[in-house]
Design a protein around this motif. Structure first.
Motif, short mmCIF file in Angstrom:
data_model
loop_
_atom_site.label_atom_id
_atom_site.label_comp_id
_atom_site.label_asym_id
_atom_site.label_seq_id
_atom_site.Cartn_x
_atom_site.Cartn_y
_atom_site.Cartn_z
N ASN A 185 -19.47 -17.67 -3.41
CA ASN A 185 -18.43 -16.83 -4.00
C ASN A 185 -18.29 -15.46 -3.31
O ASN A 185 -18.24 -14.43 -3.98
N ILE A 186 -18.24 -15.48 -1.98
CA ILE A 186 -18.17 -14.23 -1.21
C ILE A 186 -16.74 -13.67 -1.21
O ILE A 186 -15.80 -14.36 -0.80
N TYR A 187 -16.61 -12.43 -1.66
CA TYR A 187 -15.33 -11.70 -1.63
C TYR A 187 -15.52 -10.45 -0.78
O TYR A 187 -16.57 -9.81 -0.83
N LYS A 188 -14.50 -10.13 0.01
CA LYS A 188 -14.57 -8.88 0.77
C LYS A 188 -13.17 -8.29 0.96
O LYS A 188 -12.25 -9.00 1.38
N SER A 189 -13.03 -7.01 0.63
CA SER A 189 -11.76 -6.32 0.87
C SER A 189 -11.99 -5.15 1.81
O SER A 189 -13.08 -4.57 1.84
N PHE A 190 -10.98 -4.85 2.59
CA PHE A 190 -10.94 -3.57 3.32
C PHE A 190 -9.78 -2.79 2.72
O PHE A 190 -8.63 -3.22 2.84
N GLY A 191 -10.07 -1.67 2.04
CA GLY A 191 -9.01 -0.95 1.33
C GLY A 191 -8.37 -1.88 0.32
O GLY A 191 -9.08 -2.52 -0.47
N ASN A 192 -7.05 -1.98 0.37
CA ASN A 192 -6.35 -2.84 -0.58
C ASN A 192 -6.24 -4.28 -0.11
O ASN A 192 -5.74 -5.13 -0.83
N ALA A 193 -6.67 -4.51 1.11
CA ALA A 193 -6.46 -5.86 1.67
C ALA A 193 -7.66 -6.75 1.35
O ALA A 193 -8.78 -6.48 1.79
#
Ligand SMILES: Nc1ncnc2c1ncn2[C@@H]1O[C@H](COP(=O)(O)OP(=O)(O)O)[C@@H](O)[C@H]1O
Ligand SMILES: [Mg+2]
Length: 263
Positions: free
Chosen positions: A8-16
């Protein structure tokens, strides 16, 4: 329970939002190849697995031990210890230009040895002996990737394929249990990709699992137990190579593979 579990890996950069819930498992001795269009999040995933980036959510387990949980904080020592489970080979080699092939491979080993022996207050003679052992390990690894005759050469004196083989030897030096490759042949002239792919293929071993991001479809098919097709930050389809390449079920997989054939 699998040897290596990515949950269940989630990753955002800023809003993306770049990774949107990645789940897969791998056994020791297995190879998984990750394919997918540019921008689908493949590099970000590898960087999260190697703790060069930190996933916002999710967990990573190796051998039954949770080595990363996004909800926990890790100090530098813990991170360094957890990183030791992984090796990463970059597209652009990332060798130290000022060091010989041998020193590039030996460097991390030497740092580790020095730290360990300092803690033990070892004598100079013991240190010297340990460093000589490291040099032998590094020499053997360079032999293994077919560069036994280039150990004294500097990166600028080596071809791209040779540099990448040094980088592979370097990644092996600390005996990672999971060895990751991020498009290891993308920066190479076509005539040099074969030598690197052959070395990678020979690394298949019961001692480690391998995660290979690649655009070399024939290679992926030949070397992998499992193929992951990523699109827009999710695993769109995952399966045995024959299934993915011969009978893809998802529209995006079909379209990606069709474009590949027609390139
Ligand atoms: N450090 C970063 N900061 C902001 N955006 C990033 C960063 N790294 C990657 N991205 C973005 O994440 C997306 C996925 O990139 P990447 O993981 O490199 O994809 P791939 O390796 O599949 O081509 C791209 O839109 C990229 O611009
Ligand atoms: Mg990439």
């Amino acid at each position: 329970m699998s040897f290596f579990e990515v949950k269940n890996i989630y990753k955002s950069f800023g809003n993306a939002q770049i990774l949107k819930g990645i789940n897969f498992t791998l056994e020791k001795g297995e190879v998984v190849s990750i394919i997918g269009s540019s921008g689908s999040g493949k590099t970000t995933l590898l960087r999260c697995l190697n703790f060069l980036e930190f996933a916002d959510m999710g967990t990573i387990n190796i051998g039954g031990e949770e080595i990363y949980n996004a909800q926990k904080n890790y100090n530098d020592a813990e991170l360094r210890a957890n990183r030791l489970h992984f090796g990463l080979v970059f597209q652009s080699f990332n060798l130290f230009p000022q060091y010989s092939a041998l020193k590039n491979v030996q460097l991390a080993l030497d740092l580790q040895t020095k730290e360990r022996l300092q803690k033990q207050k070892a004598s100079k003679a013991e240190l010297k002996e340990a460093l000589a052992k490291n040099m032998q390990i590094a020499t053997d690894l360079l032999e293994k990737v077919g560069l036994g005759n280039k150990i004294k050469n500097y990166p600028c004196e080596l071809s791209g394929g040779q540099c990448q083989r040094v980088a592979i030897a370097r990644a092996l030096a600390l005996k990672p249990e999971i060895l990751c490759f991020d498009e290891p042949t993308s920066a190479l002239d076509p005539e040099l990709t074969g030598e690197v792919l052959r070395v990678i293929k020979d690394l298949r071993s019961a001692e480690r699992g391998m995660v290979i991001v690649t655009h070399e479809m024939e290679f992926a098919r030949e070397v992998s137990d499992k193929i992951i097709f990523m699109a827009d930050g999710v695993i769109e389809e995952m399966g045995a190579p024959e299934q993915i390449f011969e009978n893809p079920t998802r529209a995006k997989t079909k379209s990606f593979l069709k474009n590949y054939v027609h390139r």
